[in-house]
Design an enzyme around this catalytic site. Sequence first.
Site, PDB file in Angstrom:
ATOM      1  N   LYS A  87       0.854  -1.197   0.000  1.00  0.00           N
ATOM      2  CA  LYS A  87       0.000   0.000   0.000  1.00  0.00           C
ATOM      3  C   LYS A  87       0.889   1.246   0.000  1.00  0.00           C
ATOM      4  O   LYS A  87       1.745   1.413   0.877  1.00  0.00           O
ATOM      5  CB  LYS A  87      -0.885  -0.038   1.244  1.00  0.00           C
TER       6      LYS A  87
HETATM    7  C1  E4P Z   1      -8.134   1.703   4.086  1.00  0.00           C
HETATM    8  O1  E4P Z   1      -7.484   1.316   3.183  1.00  0.00           O
HETATM    9  C2  E4P Z   1      -8.012   3.061   4.659  1.00  0.00           C
HETATM   10  O2  E4P Z   1      -6.752   3.235   5.217  1.00  0.00           O
HETATM   11  C3  E4P Z   1      -9.103   3.266   5.652  1.00  0.00           C
HETATM   12  O3  E4P Z   1     -10.332   2.806   5.078  1.00  0.00           O
HETATM   13  C4  E4P Z   1      -9.236   4.673   6.168  1.00  0.00           C
HETATM   14  O4  E4P Z   1     -10.405   4.747   6.948  1.00  0.00           O
HETATM   15  P1  E4P Z   1     -10.710   5.946   7.976  1.00  0.00           P
HETATM   16  O5  E4P Z   1     -10.998   7.167   7.176  1.00  0.00           O
HETATM   17  O6  E4P Z   1     -11.910   5.461   8.730  1.00  0.00           O
HETATM   18  O7  E4P Z   1      -9.482   6.085   8.832  1.00  0.00           O
END
Ligand code: E4P
Length: 216
Positions: A87
Amino acid sequence: MRFFIDTANLDQIKEAHDLGILDGVTTNPSLMAKEGIKGQDAIMQHYRDICAIVDGPVSAEVISTDFEGMVAEGKKLAAIHDNIVVKIPMIKDGIKAIKWFTDNGIQTNCTLVFSAGQAILAAKAGATMVSPFIGRIDDGSWDGVKLIEQIVNIYNAQGFMTEVLAASIRSPLHIVRCAEVGADICTCPLSSITGLLKHPLTDIGLAQFMADAKNL
Ligand code: E4P
């Protein structure tokens, strides 16, 4: 649409996996920190533990922000398991790193995406998945699902192979709306997944069936 769970909590991952509908996992540094995971060895072991539960893509985020650092870190993460997806944040060096991973056969998830323009760049670099954060967009009183729809339309029109992974999901309604506009994947907290089960008429109907079953 595929379902990923958005957590680093092993119990929640197991619970979602036991439902039989889980296709993958996403994590980020905040979610890892929430589980109290500290140090390189512990991080690596935690990803191994997640991969042992779920047979599907597991997004592991780099914490470097320069090209060389992201490539070095991503190579180590990708070596943990075939299902690891590296990622990478949507920044200039991130795009370069995604292209490097694409050219070297390593899957990537481009994260922190908030516009269609960013999603186009991620796809051009060959990202396997792109993660628009719809909840955070809604928090600013824009419409996150509209962005998902726009990106899906652009990718279809242009023939991009990058999958649209709706992230920062806050509710079951987000999941339903993302399914409606053609998101390939939704990554959700466990509460939003189990929230899909709920309907008062189901509860009332079941109570009636159980009461009548006593007369059978
Ligand atoms: C996933 O890949 C993201 O990092 C995550 O969904 C972010 O979510 P949040 O906005 O609730 O922190």
